[in-house]
Design a protein around this motif. Structure first.
Motif, PDB file in Angstrom:
ATOM      1  N   GLU A   1     -14.692  51.357  18.039  1.00 32.68           N
ATOM      2  CA  GLU A   1     -15.908  51.180  17.254  1.00 32.68           C
ATOM      3  C   GLU A   1     -15.703  50.152  16.145  1.00 32.68           C
ATOM      4  O   GLU A   1     -16.603  49.372  15.836  1.00 32.68           O
ATOM      5  N   LEU A   2     -14.507  50.126  15.557  1.00 35.27           N
ATOM      6  CA  LEU A   2     -14.204  49.150  14.516  1.00 35.27           C
ATOM      7  C   LEU A   2     -14.255  47.728  15.077  1.00 35.27           C
ATOM      8  O   LEU A   2     -14.812  46.825  14.449  1.00 35.27           O
ATOM      9  N   LYS A   3     -13.693  47.524  16.256  1.00 36.19           N
ATOM     10  CA  LYS A   3     -13.703  46.194  16.867  1.00 36.19           C
ATOM     11  C   LYS A   3     -15.135  45.747  17.205  1.00 36.19           C
ATOM     12  O   LYS A   3     -15.490  44.578  17.057  1.00 36.19           O
ATOM     13  N   VAL A   4     -15.977  46.717  17.640  1.00 29.47           N
ATOM     14  CA  VAL A   4     -17.367  46.381  17.944  1.00 29.47           C
ATOM     15  C   VAL A   4     -18.092  45.927  16.686  1.00 29.47           C
ATOM     16  O   VAL A   4     -18.838  44.939  16.685  1.00 29.47           O
ATOM     17  N   LYS A   5     -17.867  46.643  15.575  1.00 32.88           N
ATOM     18  CA  LYS A   5     -18.514  46.269  14.327  1.00 32.88           C
ATOM     19  C   LYS A   5     -18.009  44.917  13.813  1.00 32.88           C
ATOM     20  O   LYS A   5     -18.793  44.122  13.286  1.00 32.88           O
TER      21      LYS A   5
END
Length: 369
Positions: free
Chosen positions: A147-151
Motif C-alpha cells: 500500500e505504501l508503494k501504491v501511494k
C-alpha cells in the motif's frame, strides 16, 4: 480585214508585254548583281584571347535550410492557459518556462495523495515495529508495504502531471509568433509557438552519383542565398546518405553552416558549390563571347581574311562557369581570339575591326586633384 487587224493587235500586245517583262527581268538581274558585288560593311567589335588556365571543377546543387534544432512547442495535457511567460520573437534559454496551464485540480489531488502517503508510512512503520515482537504477521507487513508503494506511485504520478502543466523551452533559441492567448483552453498537441535554434544551420541537398567521389565528410562548401545575393557562407559537409536513390541516382548530402549573425533562416533555398579536390588545365573564354541558341552554342573566332580580319562562327561545347568566364571543352583552342561584343551584327565571314576599348565597360574615373 478584220483578221488582219486582229493579228496586228496581238503582235503589238506581245511586243508591249514582252518589253515590260524584259525590263522587269533586267531590273531584277541588275539589283541582284549590285547587292552581290556590294562590299560588306566592316563591323566594329571587341575581342579577347582564349587562355589555358588551371581550373578546379565545381559541383553545384540546390538545397533547403533548416535549423540544427527546431520544433513547434506544444503541451501534452489539456487545460486553460493560466500564464504566458514569453513574447513573440523573444530569445529564450533551455528550461525557461513558456506557458503554465491551470493545475488547481491536480494540486488538490496531490495534497490528498500526500496525506494518504503519510498515513501509509505510519502504518508501515507500526507494522515493522510490531513484527519484531511477533505481534503482527509477515503478510500484514507485506500488505502495508504494498500500500505504501501504491501511494508513493500515485504521488509521483501527480507530481509528473503537474510538471507537464508547465511547458518549458527544450533548447536555446528564438521564438516565433505566439499562437495562444490567456484563458484559452488548449488540447494536447496544440501548437503554442515555434522555437528555432539559429546558431547553426543545416542544408540538405542532393548530388548525382557520378559526383559522389567529389564529396566527403568534413569537406568545405560554399553557399549563397537569394536573401543575401552579395554574400557567401562557408560551411562543411556533415553527413552523406549511405544509400543511393535507385530511381533518381541521387545521393542526399547534409552540410552545416555557422550562423552567428542569424542571417540564415529555416526554409530558405540555398545554392551550394563544392570544389572538386583536383585541378585541370582547360581553355577559358569570357561568358559574353558565347551566343546561345537551340541549334548549339557558338562563338565568333577572329581569322585573317584576304582584305583584313573576319569573324568565323565556331560551334563550341561548354563546361563550368565562374566569375564571368566559361570553360570551352571543344571548338576553341588556346590563343584563339574570340569576339566578346557586337556578335548580333555578325554572320559567318563578316569583316570586322577590333576596337581597342570595350564600349560595354564603364569609363574609368579620373582622380580629383
Amino acid at each position: 480585214m478584220k483578221a488582219k487587224r486582229m493579228i496586228i493587235m496581238l503582235v503589238g500586245s506581245a511586243v508591249v508585254f514582252g518589253g515590260v517583262f524584259g525590263f522587269v527581268g533586267f531590273r531584277n538581274t541588275m539589283i541582284k548583281q549590285y547587292f552581290a558585288n556590294m562590299p560588306k560593311p566592316v563591323v566594329s567589335v571587341t575581342a579577347a584571347t582564349a587562355s589555358l588556365d588551371d581550373w578546379r571543377s565545381t559541383v553545384f546543387a540546390v538545397g533547403t535550410l533548416q535549423a540544427v534544432n527546431g520544433v513547434d512547442i506544444a503541451g501534452s495535457l489539456s487545460g486553460l492557459v493560466k500564464e504566458i511567460g514569453f513574447q513573440s520573437g523573444q530569445e529564450v534559454k533551455r528550461g525557461q518556462i513558456l506557458v503554465r496551464l491551470d493545475s488547481d485540480v491536480e494540486l488538490g489531488d496531490l495534497r490528498s495523495a500526500e496525506a494518504e502517503l503519510a498515513l501509509a508510512h505510519t502504518s508501515n512503520d507500526r507494522n515493522v515495529a510490531l513484527l519484531r515482537s511477533n505481534t503482527v504477521s509477515v503478510a500484514a507487513l507485506e500488505k502495508t508495504q504494498a500500500e505504501l508503494k501504491v501511494k508513493q506511485a500515485k504521488v509521483a504520478g501527480l507530481h509528473a502531471q503537474i510538471a507537464k502543466k508547465s511547458v518549458a523551452a527544450p533548447f536555446d533559441g528564438v521564438l516565433g509568433v505566439r499562437k495562444i492567448d490567456l484563458g484559452q483552453y488548449v488540447q494536447p498537441g496544440q501548437v503554442m509557438v515555434n522555437l528555432q535554434d539559429l546558431s547553426l544551420m543545416l542544408c540538405d541537398f542532393t548530388v548525382s552519383q557520378k559526383d559522389l567521389s567529389a564529396v566527403s565528410v568534413g569537406q568545405n562548401v560554399r553557399m549563397t542565398s537569394d536573401a543575401w545575393p552579395a554574400q557567401s557562407f562557408d560551411g562543411a559537409i556533415a553527413a552523406i546518405e549511405p544509400q543511393v536513390d535507385s530511381k533518381t541516382g541521387m545521393v542526399t548530402v547534409q552540410a552545416k553552416f555557422p550562423n552567428a549573425g542569424q542571417r540564415l533562416r529555416p526554409g530558405m533555398f540555398a545554392k551550394i558549390e563544392i570544389d572538386r579536390p583536383a585541378t585541370e588545365r582547360v581553355v577559358t573564354i569570357p561568358v559574353s563571347a558565347v551566343s546561345y541558341n537551340l541549334h548549339g552554342d557558338a562563338v565568333f573566332v577572329v581569322r585573317d581574311g584576304d582584305k583584313g580580319k573576319i569573324a568565323e562562327r565556331a560551334v563550341v561545347q561548354l563546361g563550368d562557369r565562374r566569375d564571368g568566364t566559361v570553360v570551352v571543352k571543344q571548338g576553341v583552342k588556346p590563343g584563339d581570339i574570340v569576339v566578346t561584343s557586337g556578335q548580333v551584327k555578325l554572320e559567318n565571314g563578316s569583316p570586322i575591326q577590333i576596337a581597342e576599348d570595350d564600349p560595354l565597360k564603364a569609363p574609368a574615373k579620373t582622380a580629383l586633384k
